[in-house]
Design a protein around this motif. Sequence first.
Motif, PDB file in Angstrom:
ATOM      1  N   ALA A   1       0.840  -1.200   0.000  1.00 46.83           N
ATOM      2  CA  ALA A   1       0.000   0.000   0.000  1.00 46.83           C
ATOM      3  C   ALA A   1       0.871   1.244   0.000  1.00 46.83           C
ATOM      4  N   GLY A   2       0.483   2.225  -0.772  1.00 45.03           N
ATOM      5  CA  GLY A   2       1.222   3.479  -0.830  1.00 45.03           C
ATOM      6  C   GLY A   2       2.325   3.498  -1.874  1.00 45.03           C
ATOM      7  N   GLU A   3       2.668   2.358  -2.458  1.00 44.30           N
ATOM      8  CA  GLU A   3       3.709   2.318  -3.481  1.00 44.30           C
ATOM      9  C   GLU A   3       3.109   2.743  -4.816  1.00 44.30           C
ATOM     10  N   VAL A   4       3.794   3.626  -5.506  1.00 42.89           N
ATOM     11  CA  VAL A   4       3.294   4.180  -6.762  1.00 42.89           C
ATOM     12  C   VAL A   4       3.575   3.217  -7.914  1.00 42.89           C
ATOM     13  N   ALA A   5       2.595   3.049  -8.769  1.00 40.62           N
ATOM     14  CA  ALA A   5       2.770   2.245  -9.973  1.00 40.62           C
ATOM     15  C   ALA A   5       3.187   3.196 -11.095  1.00 40.62           C
ATOM     16  N   TYR A   6       4.293   2.905 -11.730  1.00 38.49           N
ATOM     17  CA  TYR A   6       4.795   3.769 -12.791  1.00 38.49           C
ATOM     18  C   TYR A   6       4.296   3.311 -14.156  1.00 38.49           C
ATOM     19  N   ALA A   7       4.008   4.290 -14.994  1.00 38.65           N
ATOM     20  CA  ALA A   7       3.523   4.005 -16.347  1.00 38.65           C
ATOM     21  C   ALA A   7       4.646   3.418 -17.193  1.00 38.65           C
ATOM     22  N   GLU A   8       4.274   2.651 -18.216  1.00 41.32           N
ATOM     23  CA  GLU A   8       5.250   2.107 -19.163  1.00 41.32           C
ATOM     24  C   GLU A   8       5.485   3.109 -20.270  1.00 41.32           C
ATOM     25  N   CYS A   9       6.703   3.134 -20.780  1.00 42.95           N
ATOM     26  CA  CYS A   9       7.043   3.954 -21.937  1.00 42.95           C
ATOM     27  C   CYS A   9       6.259   3.422 -23.140  1.00 42.95           C
ATOM     28  N   VAL A  10       5.686   4.315 -23.931  1.00 47.08           N
ATOM     29  CA  VAL A  10       4.891   3.873 -25.077  1.00 47.08           C
ATOM     30  C   VAL A  10       5.764   3.364 -26.222  1.00 47.08           C
ATOM     31  N   LEU A  11       7.057   3.637 -26.184  1.00 50.72           N
ATOM     32  CA  LEU A  11       7.947   3.183 -27.249  1.00 50.72           C
ATOM     33  C   LEU A  11       8.690   1.894 -26.891  1.00 50.72           C
ATOM     34  N   CYS A  12       9.260   1.828 -25.682  1.00 52.01           N
ATOM     35  CA  CYS A  12      10.089   0.667 -25.332  1.00 52.01           C
ATOM     36  C   CYS A  12       9.540  -0.160 -24.175  1.00 52.01           C
ATOM     37  N   ARG A  13       8.465   0.293 -23.543  1.00 49.32           N
ATOM     38  CA  ARG A  13       7.775  -0.406 -22.457  1.00 49.32           C
ATOM     39  C   ARG A  13       8.576  -0.479 -21.161  1.00 49.32           C
TER      40      ARG A  13
END
Length: 59
Positions: free
Chosen positions: A17-29
């Motif tokens: 809980a509280g850990e941020v989920a980071y988005a994937e790069c749209v080019l290299c993931r």
Amino acid sequence: MKETAAKKPAGQADRPAGEVAYAECVLCRRPTEYPETVKGATLCPVCEWQEAQRNACSG
């Protein structure tokens, strides 16, 4: 009757809980510096730098 675990929405892995989920790069993931909640096309630092170089030299 067996109880089944509730399925989490796509993109939400098991994390504390509280850990941020980071988005994937749209080019290299690869993971980006931005949380998954950011709208738009997110790029990792490497792809962001390469994109800036392409745009700076294109004109």
